[in-house]
Design an enzyme around this catalytic site. Sequence first.
Site, PDB file in Angstrom:
ATOM      1  N   ASP A 193       0.806  -1.133   0.069  1.00 12.04           N
ATOM      2  CA  ASP A 193       0.064  -0.105   0.083  1.00 12.04           C
ATOM      3  C   ASP A 193       0.874   1.445  -0.042  1.00 12.04           C
ATOM      4  O   ASP A 193       0.361   2.305  -0.504  1.00 12.04           O
ATOM      5  CB  ASP A 193      -1.004  -0.131   1.226  1.00 12.04           C
ATOM      6  N   HIS A 224       1.765   3.220  -3.162  1.00 15.11           N
ATOM      7  CA  HIS A 224       0.818   4.499  -3.822  1.00 15.11           C
ATOM      8  C   HIS A 224       1.520   5.920  -3.637  1.00 15.11           C
ATOM      9  O   HIS A 224       1.464   6.694  -4.555  1.00 15.11           O
ATOM     10  CB  HIS A 224      -0.463   4.522  -3.049  1.00 15.11           C
ATOM     11  N   HIS A 237      -7.337   4.064   6.929  1.00 17.59           N
ATOM     12  CA  HIS A 237      -6.578   5.213   6.181  1.00 17.59           C
ATOM     13  C   HIS A 237      -6.850   6.376   6.972  1.00 17.59           C
ATOM     14  O   HIS A 237      -7.674   6.601   7.725  1.00 17.59           O
ATOM     15  CB  HIS A 237      -7.152   5.604   4.802  1.00 17.59           C
TER      16      HIS A 237
END
Length: 335
Positions: A13, A16, A197
Amino acid sequence: MSQVTVHDATLRDGQHAVQHQLDVPQLRAYAVAASAAGVPVVEVGHGNGLGASSRQIGYARLDDTTMLETVRLALAAGTSRLGVFVVPGWGTGADIRRAADCGADVVRIAAHCTEVNVTRRHLGIVRELGLEAQAVLLMSHMTSAKRLAEECRRATEYGAQAVGIMDSAGHYLPVDVSERIEAIVGAVDVPVIFHGHNNLSMAVANSLAAVEAGASVIDACARGFGAGAGNTSLEVLVAVLHRSGHETGIDLPALLRAADVAHDRLMAGPPVIDSVTLASGLAGVFSGFKPRVLTASRAAGVDPLDVFAELGRRQVVAGQEDLIDEVVRSLKAAS
């Protein structure tokens, strides 16, 4: 208190945040440090998972096999398992089989929150290969707790050995997480996953709420490394879990050293919450859209906050990046 399995998504992740450009020395350095800290699962790959390197969402610097083999070797001296992430439509059965050949242990199959049916074939392949099969629902704020619980129950029928939800847009507050995790825990008899997040600065609080509601697998990234406002901060999460009496099996001082490696080797600086990432969280839009939204907005002289608001109204999800330009054009025409 409970035992919590921490799933480290820093090398997947986190990609990104750097347009999927991590190289072999970076992967190796962090994987060695995470393994030394006893992190249970280290996930690696293109930010969107196996098979996702493409013109549409960005080419990775390295191919999947190179990434997997590099991290597998780096983890060899410890007990950390190797994880991969697969979104059907990008990742195929052949990708899963190659990952198995590279030594993957845990395979996450991801689907939009109301479309778990697309995971059925992929989960079956994972089980046939004898790997741990997990299913996660993306953009989970876009449907109800009841529907999430039903989707997770169906995933277990397809072979998932752990199921859960991703707060892909950083939209949740702790009460939202508690409601959804409690519903899922009541519907399945396998471990439940939560992935947060940090758009609203709630990622650690949401993760703790998930644990207290019954989740036993929590995702995080060193220094919150990830798109936009970033992910749940791994080292903060573990410290908070330990202080709350939950066991993780992770050596916190060693984990802090791993976080320093991530800070020094993987990123220009930790993610921050700015006006755009806050707006994307409020709108319920994946903050990985931020670079493209900013580029298109500036070129057209449109406010990026308005772009995120409209993307949220249209319920745009990852993979629909082409709609950013359409929204910018429509806002420009209306101004």
